[in-house]
Motif scaffolding. Structure first.
Motif, PDB file in Angstrom:
ATOM      1  N   ARG A   1       0.834  -1.213   0.000  1.00 56.69           N
ATOM      2  CA  ARG A   1       0.000   0.000   0.000  1.00 56.69           C
ATOM      3  C   ARG A   1       0.867   1.260   0.000  1.00 56.69           C
ATOM      4  O   ARG A   1       0.556   2.250  -0.652  1.00 56.69           O
TER       5      ARG A   1
ATOM      6  N   ILE B   1       2.046   1.909  -3.531  1.00 56.91           N
ATOM      7  CA  ILE B   1       1.006   2.546  -4.367  1.00 56.91           C
ATOM      8  C   ILE B   1       0.899   4.024  -4.020  1.00 56.91           C
ATOM      9  O   ILE B   1       0.838   4.896  -4.894  1.00 56.91           O
ATOM     10  N   LYS B   2       0.915   4.334  -2.727  1.00 57.13           N
ATOM     11  CA  LYS B   2       0.756   5.729  -2.313  1.00 57.13           C
ATOM     12  C   LYS B   2       1.945   6.581  -2.744  1.00 57.13           C
ATOM     13  O   LYS B   2       1.789   7.746  -3.101  1.00 57.13           O
TER      14      LYS B   2
ATOM     15  N   TYR C   1       1.344   7.406  -6.446  1.00 55.59           N
ATOM     16  CA  TYR C   1       0.259   8.363  -6.690  1.00 55.59           C
ATOM     17  C   TYR C   1       0.535   9.734  -6.095  1.00 55.59           C
ATOM     18  O   TYR C   1       0.246  10.755  -6.702  1.00 55.59           O
ATOM     19  N   LEU C   2       1.051   9.742  -4.865  1.00 52.22           N
ATOM     20  CA  LEU C   2       1.084  11.006  -4.110  1.00 52.22           C
ATOM     21  C   LEU C   2       2.485  11.459  -3.735  1.00 52.22           C
ATOM     22  O   LEU C   2       2.657  12.544  -3.172  1.00 52.22           O
TER      23      LEU C   2
ATOM     24  N   ILE D   1       4.295  10.507  -1.380  1.00 52.61           N
ATOM     25  CA  ILE D   1       4.430  10.656   0.075  1.00 52.61           C
ATOM     26  C   ILE D   1       4.812   9.310   0.686  1.00 52.61           C
ATOM     27  O   ILE D   1       4.304   8.270   0.262  1.00 52.61           O
TER      28      ILE D   1
ATOM     29  N   TYR E   1       4.228   7.337   3.879  1.00 48.85           N
ATOM     30  CA  TYR E   1       3.345   7.387   5.040  1.00 48.85           C
ATOM     31  C   TYR E   1       3.923   6.572   6.190  1.00 48.85           C
ATOM     32  O   TYR E   1       4.487   5.492   5.984  1.00 48.85           O
TER      33      TYR E   1
ATOM     34  N   ASP F   1       4.655  11.291   8.239  1.00 49.29           N
ATOM     35  CA  ASP F   1       4.439  11.305   6.786  1.00 49.29           C
ATOM     36  C   ASP F   1       5.258  12.444   6.167  1.00 49.29           C
ATOM     37  O   ASP F   1       5.309  13.525   6.729  1.00 49.29           O
ATOM     38  N   TYR F   2       5.872  12.179   5.040  1.00 55.98           N
ATOM     39  CA  TYR F   2       6.591  13.273   4.385  1.00 55.98           C
ATOM     40  C   TYR F   2       6.573  13.136   2.864  1.00 55.98           C
ATOM     41  O   TYR F   2       6.416  12.033   2.333  1.00 55.98           O
ATOM     42  N   ILE F   3       6.716  14.269   2.187  1.00 57.33           N
ATOM     43  CA  ILE F   3       6.780  14.283   0.729  1.00 57.33           C
ATOM     44  C   ILE F   3       8.213  13.983   0.320  1.00 57.33           C
ATOM     45  O   ILE F   3       9.158  14.582   0.850  1.00 57.33           O
TER      46      ILE F   3
ATOM     47  N   SER G   1      10.216  14.333  -2.345  1.00 59.35           N
ATOM     48  CA  SER G   1      11.060  15.432  -2.839  1.00 59.35           C
ATOM     49  C   SER G   1      10.203  16.371  -3.670  1.00 59.35           C
ATOM     50  O   SER G   1       9.089  16.030  -4.058  1.00 59.35           O
ATOM     51  N   ASN G   2      10.736  17.538  -3.969  1.00 52.36           N
ATOM     52  CA  ASN G   2      10.037  18.486  -4.837  1.00 52.36           C
ATOM     53  C   ASN G   2       9.629  17.822  -6.127  1.00 52.36           C
ATOM     54  O   ASN G   2       8.504  17.911  -6.581  1.00 52.36           O
TER      55      ASN G   2
ATOM     56  N   TYR H   1       6.904  15.201  -5.930  1.00 49.03           N
ATOM     57  CA  TYR H   1       5.548  15.772  -5.826  1.00 49.03           C
ATOM     58  C   TYR H   1       4.995  16.046  -7.231  1.00 49.03           C
ATOM     59  O   TYR H   1       3.845  15.753  -7.542  1.00 49.03           O
ATOM     60  N   ILE H   2       5.857  16.590  -8.062  1.00 51.14           N
ATOM     61  CA  ILE H   2       5.431  16.996  -9.399  1.00 51.14           C
ATOM     62  C   ILE H   2       5.100  15.783 -10.282  1.00 51.14           C
ATOM     63  O   ILE H   2       4.287  15.857 -11.188  1.00 51.14           O
TER      64      ILE H   2
ATOM     65  N   VAL I   1      -1.353  10.719  -9.571  1.00 56.66           N
ATOM     66  CA  VAL I   1      -2.761  11.073  -9.382  1.00 56.66           C
ATOM     67  C   VAL I   1      -3.167  12.239 -10.278  1.00 56.66           C
ATOM     68  O   VAL I   1      -4.297  12.301 -10.762  1.00 56.66           O
TER      69      VAL I   1
ATOM     70  N   PHE J   1       6.282  22.747  -2.250  1.00 56.81           N
ATOM     71  CA  PHE J   1       6.224  21.394  -2.814  1.00 56.81           C
ATOM     72  C   PHE J   1       6.343  20.327  -1.736  1.00 56.81           C
ATOM     73  O   PHE J   1       5.669  19.310  -1.780  1.00 56.81           O
ATOM     74  N   THR J   2       7.217  20.541  -0.767  1.00 57.29           N
ATOM     75  CA  THR J   2       7.441  19.486   0.219  1.00 57.29           C
ATOM     76  C   THR J   2       6.624  19.677   1.501  1.00 57.29           C
ATOM     77  O   THR J   2       6.783  18.911   2.443  1.00 57.29           O
TER      78      THR J   2
ATOM     79  N   MET K   1       3.576  19.120   3.771  1.00 53.28           N
ATOM     80  CA  MET K   1       2.497  18.127   3.802  1.00 53.28           C
ATOM     81  C   MET K   1       1.137  18.804   3.769  1.00 53.28           C
ATOM     82  O   MET K   1       0.243  18.389   3.063  1.00 53.28           O
TER      83      MET K   1
ATOM     84  N   ILE L   1      -4.770  14.821  -2.241  1.00 56.08           N
ATOM     85  CA  ILE L   1      -3.722  14.293  -1.358  1.00 56.08           C
ATOM     86  C   ILE L   1      -4.316  13.619  -0.107  1.00 56.08           C
ATOM     87  O   ILE L   1      -3.876  12.560   0.299  1.00 56.08           O
TER      88      ILE L   1
ATOM     89  N   ILE M   1      -6.988   3.448  -0.976  1.00 51.76           N
ATOM     90  CA  ILE M   1      -5.998   2.373  -0.948  1.00 51.76           C
ATOM     91  C   ILE M   1      -6.052   1.627   0.382  1.00 51.76           C
ATOM     92  O   ILE M   1      -6.077   0.400   0.437  1.00 51.76           O
ATOM     93  N   ASP M   2      -6.104   2.374   1.487  1.00 49.10           N
ATOM     94  CA  ASP M   2      -6.017   1.760   2.815  1.00 49.10           C
ATOM     95  C   ASP M   2      -7.338   1.152   3.278  1.00 49.10           C
ATOM     96  O   ASP M   2      -7.344   0.101   3.924  1.00 49.10           O
TER      97      ASP M   2
END
Ligand code: FAD
Lengths: 169, 610
Positions: free
Chosen positions: A82, A85-86, A89-90, A92, A94, A123-125, A127-128, A131-132, A136, B62-63, B65, B426, B433-434
């Motif tokens: 999971r 997949i996330k 798509y995102l 991130i 988690y 949870d964190y993104i 990288s820049n 994200y781009i 999704v 961008f980063t 959350m 987001i 999914i979860d």
């Protein structure tokens, strides 16, 4: 890069995007690296082994039911699948549960990079750029908010969602 | 303390109001200093080694959350700012003193925010630039409550034109006079032959879909019928220029931002600055050669001349960086002082200095547009998540006889699906999914068949001036530099709640008319949950902070006069939405900018006289 091909193979099944499309995002390496940062290598080995068995047992085509039974519902592999997949798509990563991280993960406090007190990072993104590249956005018929500007007045045009989601393959 | 520097004019705050003032005065060769509390990018677009440019805001965005309005801008404990994520439900009746910058006394939480960085809150505004209706200037006369303005629509009209040109507003006058709406209360007279500097921003596919779908629809309030009409919204966003007008590009890179390129990110930050922000006016002010902008200087106090009651010195704390509390106290003086630090901060500075308050109105009459959202799925793909945040609205109910009993409102059509009500995509995709256990092709189908149909309306409901809705200060609550944190008392009264109930009724009818599958939900746990006649509604903040130092007809009941000058101190001018005695239904900044151009003209005249 640890088992990158296996990572793409598994990702293709989990997302239903062909490997070429995933490679095309340019951020697969970063996702794979993120995975190795938080999941123990022996656990990843087992995961890929389990997945290759599913492929082998069904002539290279993974049976959806088997995937659910063996992988998605499995307490060890399910959370990894999971999260993969996330990521696609995102973009991130988690937080896993503390319990999962203590058993199968690489606790965050042992990481020289993040070094937080909890076993899992928040949870964190990733990288820049990641994200781009999130999948999704094109799937919604749009673009990442704040990037890949489609041009003046394009928002008046009829949506092209079907092209973005189906023909892009 | 160092020796006191002298300027013609000292302006406090480098947001839109301060920038307009500085640009107008600098152009007339007046020596101007702007003191700005936040950090800045000093006219750079790109980062230059360790010197950050505007692009550093994009990186942070961008980063981040939580992509909230203040997400791109530095978290600066020396000039702290409120965040929407600080807002909490206050139904337990207890004040909230330790969550974020505001001290919330209730009974309802104040949900709006602003930005404390060079450029101010227009760094993340949406850019909606509506004029007020003529009746909005005379609420007391027409409806028996609220306040009249000491200035009329006709008097402000020429200044609206100046503001629209200087901000760079894209719209067509023939749409914006609302003559096409069969409700005379909302008609706005424009000068014959006038048009905006740029053509209207193209309306979104959704706008056009709604425009067609709503043909023939009207709603009934108190036996009056009001037609529901979709009208394009005037926007401070570069489009196709008219005549010899030339759009103003990005500060530090003029080739960017010539036209909106559809980044779909106006709030919190336009990557290319096609959307107006006050950095543009600041850059114009600096090129006059008479304006200095000094960042990292938080004004905390002002001292008066005992005999003339003029403001003699402005006292500020200049800090070295955002992460330490090292600062020096400095003073400057100006023949004229202009307070342009945003509605809440202006009131705070006056209260801290104990000046300009013979009326006891400083900090009072705080207003916002409690913004109620409704959302659902359109029966067909309407291409959500594309274009500027909103390109059209429904202004039909901005005015009318019903304002005797209930609040008017404007309906904003949102182009970004459920991003506001649900944080989509987001915050919503993980659930698929979860919890919904989707993967592969099923997951793709779930997203591509639902997200492009996501739709939301925003109802910006008016509030009346209420002296009990107020900003105060309290010795117990200070930031790390020892400056006051705003203490806020706020309540959404029945007049506004009745407007929310009416808005929900209109939304229900509109959804039924278009066949929208409704998903709207107001939860008791929402920070802005209120009830009216047994039904629950939730409001959000609009960022439209108005009314903390209102203008009026006399010194007993208002803080500034018609010329935007303090009744108490002849060389002190206040600018910003705090001067507005009522909020009505338009986003306030265009009107405030028009007033600020008028104020600058008054300051110039005053300088010439002395
Ligand atoms: C999310 C959001 C969307 C919005 N969208 C719209 C819209 O579409 N249309 C519209 O009309 N309005 C909109 N607004 C409102 C608009 O941004 C404000 O009305 C406008 O920016 C107010 O201008 P100002 O110059 O008074 O204050 P600001 O723009 O806030 O500038 C004030 C400046 O003063 C500085 N300052 C503060 N305290 C001190 C101090 N003690 N010493 C020195 N300097 C200080 C601040 O750092 C800041 O730079 C929006 C607001 C938000 C939050």
């Amino acid at each position: 890069m640890y088992r990158l091909d296996d990572f793409y193979d598994l990702s293709a099944t989990l997302t239903d995007y062909p490997v070429t499309r995933l490679i095309g995002t340019g951020v697969g390496n970063e996702y794979n690296q993120t995975l190795s940062q938080w999941v123990r290598q022996d656990v990843l080995d087992e995961l890929y082994h389990c997945f290759s068995q599913l492929e082998r047992n069904n002539d290279g085509q993974v049976c959806p039911q088997a995937l659910r039974h063996q992988l998605l519902s499995n307490e060890k592999y399910g959370p990894i699948a999971r999260n993969i997949i996330k990521m696609w798509y995102l973009s991130i990563w988690y937080k896993m549960t503390d319990n999962w991280s203590m058993t199968y993960g690489i606790p965050a406090y042992s990481s020289p990079v993040i070094g937080v007190e909890s076993p899992t990072p928040e949870d964190y993104i990733i990288s820049n750029n990641a994200y781009i590249q999130g999948l999704v956005w094109p799937l919604m018929g749009s673009h990442p908010m704040g990037a890949k500007q489609p041009g003046y007045g394009t928002w008046s045009d009829a949506p092209l969602n079907s092209i973005a989601s189906i023909h892009l393959q | 303390m160092t020796k006191c520097e002298q300027f013609d004019v000292v302006i406090i705050g480098a947001g839109i109001s301060g920038a307009i003032m500085a640009q107008q005065l600098g152009a007339q060769q007046k020596k101007v200093l702007i003191l700005e509390a936040g950090t800045g990018t000093d006219g750079r677009f790109f980062n230059n080694n360790d010197k950050k440019g505007y692009e550093s805001y994009m990186d942070t965005f961008f980063t981040a959350m939580a992509k909230i309005p203040n997400a791109p801008f530095p978290n600066n404990p020396n000039a702290p700012q409120p965040l929407v994520t600080d807002t909490r439900n206050m139904s337990d009746g207890k004040p909230i003193t330790n969550n974020g910058y505001f001290v919330q006394m209730g009974p309802n939480p104040f949900a709006s925010t602003y930005t404390r960085s060079e450029g101010g809150t227009t760094l993340h505004w949406l850019g909606t630039c509506l004029r007020m209706l003529p009746e909005d200037f005379k609420l007391k006369t027409h409806f028996g409550h609220g306040l009249d303005w000491p200035i009329s629509y006709d008097e402000l009209q020429p200044w609206y034109e100046v503001a629209e040109t200087m901000i760079g507003v894209s719209a067509n006058a023939r749409d914006q006079n609302y003559q096409q709406i069969d409700n005379p209360a909302v008609h706005i007279p424009f000068r014959e032959g006038y048009d905006y500097p740029m053509e209207k921003i193209p309306q979104s596919f959704l706008d056009n879909y709604m425009n067609q779908g709503l043909q023939g629809m009207s709603v009934t309030i108190d036996y009056h019928h009001y037609p529901i009409k979709v009208v394009s919204t005037p926007q401070g966003r570069n489009g196709m220029p008219r005549g010899d007008y030339r759009p103003v590009g990005a500060v530090g890179n003029q080739n960017l931002g010539q036209r909106c390129a559809g980044n779909s990110n106006c709030v919190p930050i336009c990557p290319i600055q096609a959307k107006y922000n006050a950095l543009k006016t600041l850059a114009q002010a600096k090129t006059t050669g008479f304006v200095e902008v000094r960042n990292q200087c938080v004004v905390s106090d002002m001292a008066l001349d005992e005999y003339t009651h003029e403001v003699k010195t402005v006292i500020y704390k200049q800090y070295t960086d955002t992460q330490t509390t090292d600062y020096e106290v400095k003073t400057v003086s100006g023949r004229i002082v202009v307070l342009a630090a945003h509605a809440v901060e202006n009131a705070k500075i006056l209260l801290a200095a104990g000046i300009a308050n013979s009326s006891d109105q400083v900090g009072r009459n705080l207003m916002d547009h409690p913004t109620m959202l409704t959302w659902g799925l359109m029966p067909t793909d309407i291409g959500a998540f594309r274009g500027p945040g909103s390109t059209s609205g429904i202004p039909s109910l901005r005015g009318g006889e019903f304002r005797r009993k209930q609040a008017a409102f404007r309906i904003e059509i949102g182009n970004w699906g459920w991003s506001w009500p649900a944080g989509a995509p987001i915050s919503t995709v993980p659930d698929l999914i979860d919890n919904k256990n989707l993967y592969g092709a099923e997951l793709k189908r779930a997203i591509s068949s639902v997200y492009p149909r996501m739709f939301r309306l925003g109802f910006l409901v008016e509030q009346l001036p209420d002296p009990n809705n107020r900003v105060t200060i309290d010795e117990r609550y200070k930031d790390q530099l020892g400056n006051y944190r705003p203490v806020i008392h706020y309540q959404v009264t029945d007049y506004t709640r009745a407007g929310m109930a009416q808005a929900k009724q209109v939304s229900d009818e509109l959804f039924a008319y278009l066949g929208v599958e409704a998903y709207t939900q107001y939860k008791q746990s929402d920070p802005g949950y209120v009830t009216y006649q047994g039904e629950g509604y939730s409001y959000n903040g609009a960022g439209h902070l108005v009314g903390t130092h209102i203008m009026g007809f006399n010194a007993q009941t208002s803080v500034v006069d018609k010329h935007q000058r303090s009744w108490d101190h002849p060389n002190l001018y206040l600018v910003g939405c705090g001067n507005m005695p009522t909020i009505s239904t338009s986003n306030p900044t265009l009107t405030m900018a028009a007033l600020t151009y008028w104020a600058a003209d008054n300051v110039l005249k005053a300088l010439e006289q002395t």
